[in-house]
Write an enzyme that holds these catalytic residues in place. Structure first.
Site, PDB file in Angstrom:
ATOM      1  N   GLY A  23       4.682   6.884  -1.339  1.00 30.79           N
ATOM      2  CA  GLY A  23       6.020   6.260  -1.517  1.00 30.79           C
ATOM      3  C   GLY A  23       7.226   6.776  -0.477  1.00 30.79           C
ATOM      4  N   GLY A  24       6.629   7.160   0.757  1.00 35.48           N
ATOM      5  CA  GLY A  24       7.843   7.732   1.409  1.00 35.48           C
ATOM      6  C   GLY A  24       8.532   6.246   2.067  1.00 35.48           C
ATOM      7  CE  LYS A  25       4.661   3.163   5.199  1.00 33.17           C
ATOM      8  NZ  LYS A  25       4.484   4.593   5.352  1.00 33.17           N
TER       9      LYS A  25
ATOM     10  CB  CYS B  20      -0.585   5.468  10.995  1.00 32.94           C
ATOM     11  SG  CYS B  20      -1.450   5.976   9.821  1.00 32.94           S
TER      12      CYS B  20
ATOM     13  CG  ASP C 263       1.636   2.006   6.190  1.00 31.71           C
ATOM     14  OD1 ASP C 263       0.973   1.942   7.250  1.00 31.71           O
ATOM     15  OD2 ASP C 263       2.260   2.950   5.714  1.00 31.71           O
TER      16      ASP C 263
ATOM     17  CB  CYS D  51      -1.025  -0.111   1.229  1.00 31.54           C
ATOM     18  SG  CYS D  51      -1.840  -1.713   1.590  1.00 31.54           S
ATOM     19  CB  ALA D  52       3.486   2.240  -2.494  1.00 35.87           C
TER      20      ALA D  52
END
Length: 419
Positions: free
Chosen positions: A232-234, A352, A299, A228-229
């Protein structure tokens, strides 16, 4: 700008935001596009006042009952985050007298609901799981603004060099206590104009989000999926950890979110990332990769309640019904993502959210239904990724990050290895 005009604009913005029919950050951005003549200081006052009102909405609405004039004007006065001199210049004598009376009230004598500023459906489970002292520490932290965290792109730069470059630009930054990639900056400096940002040496990313990538711990040459990009931070953190080798798939159902990854990806210097929009968690692309992937980070879509310092409107826009719908989606996504892994592969489920309903309960249900996935203690995974003070970050087998304890957003993660 005349004080009255700025207070009027703040009142107008609050009217739009307090409809609570769309995310506050989008409403604020749209408002600024309509008022392009506003300077940086005026935009700061408008935005910070709005977010302060959202954080302490119940308390301020209680106080506002005693004033006169438009409710949103009274809320703007109570939450004002600009110059005190300017505020005084905008207020009539009656308003000044009212504000002085309100500021003299001892908030410790008020009802708990007015002090924690959380809806009942959210406060009750948090108080039950944390106990009184930790609950009040959390509630206090959620009414504060989050610091600005950066992730140093290990492909391009070293943390101490970036810290020195920021200092040369008069921006003080401290190494994050847990993530070896992180720097924490106070305030909101204009980073996007700095060369170290435009050339991709750093990305804005909460330390908690960095820790999810560290927990996934991808290796050189592996096949990895960020399921679940989003923007795209991760994904970028995972790609740098892989030293730009192997293949990293960034899946998301939103093409709009994946489009936001493109400029970041270009800055990062990564060439091992393959963004792909999927229709749903059972998409053909996923079926073709089943049993071939070394590591998957999920995520999952969630309530976002761990980000209340940044997105305080979520506590008023979410509902128990929305959480129930999210739980079904989380379980389905996790089950589909698990099919990607080959034997020995690592699966990380993260949110989160602060709620056990989206976290421990989803992880326990998945574990009960999937005997071929062995739980991996988060402490072990964090320590092998060289995370500092990893023992402070776990509850039982899981990663559990809290704003009041770790100064990160609220995060949860569970880890399994496919047998």
């Amino acid at each position: 700008m005349h004080p009255n005009a700025l207070l009027d604009l703040t009142t107008e913005l609050l009217k739009a935001v307090l409809k609570l029919d769309s995310p506050a950050d989008g409403v604020v951005s749209a408002f600024f596009r309509q008022h392009r003549n506003l300077g940086a200081r005026e935009r700061h006052t408008l935005a910070e006042t709005t977010y302060t009102v959202l954080r302490q909405r119940l308390l301020f609405q209680h106080f506002a009952q005693s004033g006169h004039g438009a409710l949103e004007r009274r809320l703007a006065i109570l939450g004002w985050q600009g110059s005190e001199t300017m505020l005084r210049g905008a207020l009539g004598p009656h308003e000044q007298q009212w504000l002085a009376q309100v500021r003299g009230i001892d908030c410790g004598s008020l009802a708990p609901k007015l002090r924690h500023n959380l809806p009942d459906w959210l406060a009750a489970p948090l108080q039950k799981s944390l106990g009184d002292d930790a609950f009040w520490a959390l509630a206090t932290s959620l009414n504060e603004a989050a610091p600005l965290d950066l992730r140093v792109n290990a492909l391009k730069a070293k943390r101490d060099e970036v810290q020195a470059a920021l200092a040369a630009a008069d921006i003080a930054a401290e190494p994050t206590p847990y993530s070896p990639w992180g720097l924490r900056v106070q305030g909101k400096p204009a980073l996007n104009k700095l060369e170290l940002f435009t050339r991709g040496d750093v990305e804005v990313q909460d330390e908690g989000s960095q820790l999810l990538a560290l927990l996934t711990d991808p290796k050189r040459g592996e096949m990895v999926v960020d399921f679940c990009a989003g923007a795209g931070g991760k994904t970028l953190a995972l790609g740098a950890a892989m030293r730009n080798t192997g293949r990293l798939y960034a899946f998301d159902v939103s093409g709009h979110r994946l489009d936001a990854l493109k400029p970041r990806l270009a800055r990062s210097g990564l060439s091992n990332v393959y963004p792909a929009q999927i229709a749903h968690e059972r998409d053909e692309r996923i079926k073709r990769l089943a049993g071939k992937i070394d590591r998957v980070l999920v995520d999952a879509p969630c309530s976002g309640l761990g980000t209340l310092r940044r997105n305080p409107d979520l506590k008023w826009r979410q509902s128990p019904q929305a959480i129930t719908e999210l739980r079904a989606k989380q379980a389905a996504i996790l089950a589909s993502a698990a099919r990607l892994l080959k034997p020995g592969g690592r699966l990380v489920y993260a949110t989160c959210s602060l709620l056990e309903a989206e976290n421990e309960e989803i992880a326990a249900a998945f574990g009960a239904e999937h005997a071929d996935f062995q739980p991996l203690p988060a402490l072990q995974a964090l320590q092998s990724a060289r995370v500092e003070q990893a023992e402070q970050l776990v509850q039982g087998e899981y990663l559990r990050l809290w704003p009041h304890r770790h100064r990160t957003d609220g995060f949860f993660a569970a880890v399994w290895q496919r047998v």
